[in-house]
Scaffold this active site. Structure first.
Site, PDB file in Angstrom:
ATOM      1  N   ASN A  62       0.827  -1.204   0.000  1.00  0.00           N
ATOM      2  CA  ASN A  62       0.000   0.000   0.000  1.00  0.00           C
ATOM      3  C   ASN A  62       0.864   1.258   0.000  1.00  0.00           C
ATOM      4  OD1 ASN A  62       0.462  -1.073   2.649  1.00  0.00           O
ATOM      5  ND2 ASN A  62      -1.084   0.246   3.522  1.00  0.00           N
ATOM      6  N   GLU A  75      -3.070  -4.600  -3.037  1.00  0.00           N
ATOM      7  CA  GLU A  75      -3.579  -5.515  -4.061  1.00  0.00           C
ATOM      8  C   GLU A  75      -3.704  -4.819  -5.409  1.00  0.00           C
ATOM      9  OE1 GLU A  75      -4.728  -4.877  -1.090  1.00  0.00           O
ATOM     10  OE2 GLU A  75      -5.646  -6.611  -0.126  1.00  0.00           O
ATOM     11  N   CYS A 115     -10.694  -3.556  -3.683  1.00  0.00           N
ATOM     12  CA  CYS A 115      -9.698  -4.464  -4.279  1.00  0.00           C
ATOM     13  C   CYS A 115     -10.367  -5.706  -4.837  1.00  0.00           C
ATOM     14  CB  CYS A 115      -8.631  -4.830  -3.256  1.00  0.00           C
ATOM     15  SG  CYS A 115      -7.510  -3.449  -2.942  1.00  0.00           S
TER      16      CYS A 115
HETATM   17  N1  THU Z   1      -5.237  -1.540   2.560  1.00  0.00           N
HETATM   18  C1  THU Z   1      -4.712  -2.351   1.609  1.00  0.00           C
HETATM   19  O1  THU Z   1      -3.588  -2.138   1.123  1.00  0.00           O
HETATM   20  N2  THU Z   1      -5.455  -3.400   1.184  1.00  0.00           N
HETATM   21  C2  THU Z   1      -6.681  -3.722   1.666  1.00  0.00           C
HETATM   22  O2  THU Z   1      -7.314  -4.630   1.161  1.00  0.00           O
HETATM   23  C3  THU Z   1      -7.220  -2.999   2.822  1.00  0.00           C
HETATM   24  C4  THU Z   1      -6.550  -1.734   3.147  1.00  0.00           C
HETATM   25  C5  THU Z   1      -4.460  -0.374   2.991  1.00  0.00           C
HETATM   26  C6  THU Z   1      -5.035   0.948   2.570  1.00  0.00           C
HETATM   27  C7  THU Z   1      -4.462   1.857   3.627  1.00  0.00           C
HETATM   28  O3  THU Z   1      -3.169   2.270   3.226  1.00  0.00           O
HETATM   29  C8  THU Z   1      -4.341   0.985   4.856  1.00  0.00           C
HETATM   30  O4  THU Z   1      -4.381  -0.361   4.387  1.00  0.00           O
HETATM   31  C9  THU Z   1      -5.436   1.194   5.888  1.00  0.00           C
HETATM   32  O5  THU Z   1      -6.694   1.086   5.328  1.00  0.00           O
END
Ligand code: THU
Length: 160
Positions: A62, A75, A115
């Site tokens: 992320n 993702e 996602c």
């Molecule tokens: N996040 C992801 O990378 N994937 C997910 O499926 C859920 C959330 C990230 C987004 C943000 O940077 C952090 O997790 C908190 O929501």
């Protein structure tokens, strides 16, 4: 009025070591990616590793932003990169891991709704299910044989 029941089946591995070797290695790549996430605001680090049918392994994590909605999940970072670099390749497997810097995250953490929608696009495009494995920072790993299990009543191109 008619009732519709939708059932999904998932498989649970007790820990990383219980995974088949190839998936274990893919999950290790996701863990490495998670550790490099840019998540200074949420302190919630997510890593993704994708195995393509051409043998490539694509990882992503992320990427947050001071303007919060401008950030992107692990993702989608990974699958959009795969789609942009290898448009003909099919995504066979996806390993996901998520952990908070503020608390222990040992329960499996599934991909968020946005996602799921993004992954579904590629599953439909390639006409082949994507196996998805997800866990917390450690602990149990849940396997889904297809993204479709995670997104009932999916919105797709057939509706456009
Ligand atoms: N996040 C992801 O990378 N994937 C997910 O499926 C859920 C959330 C990230 C987004 C943000 O940077 C952090 O997790 C908190 O929501």
């Amino acid at each position: 009025m008619k009732e519709i029941k939708i059932e999904s089946t998932f498989f649970v591995y007790d820990n990383l070591e219980a995974l088949p070797k190839a998936i274990y290695l893919l999950m290790q790549k996701a863990v490495e990616a998670r550790k490099k996430a840019y998540a200074p605001y949420s302190k919630f680090l997510v890593g993704a590793a994708l195995l393509l049918d051409n043998g490539e392994i694509i990882t992503g994590n992320n990427q947050e932003n001071a303007s919060y909605p401008s950030g992107l999940c692990a993702e989608r970072t990974a699958i959009y990169y795969a789609g942009s670099q290898f448009p003909e390749a099919k995504v066979l497997k996806m390993a996901l891991t998520a952990g908070s810097k503020n608390k222990v995250t040992n329960e499996p953490i599934p991909p968020c709704g946005a996602c799921r929608q993004a992954i579904a696009e590629y599953e439909i495009k390639q006409e082949l299910p994507i196996e998805i494995y997800f866990m917390g920072a450690t602990g149990k790993v849940v396997k889904s044989n297809s993204l479709a299990n995670l997104l009932p009543l999916i919105f797709d191109k057939s509706m456009l």
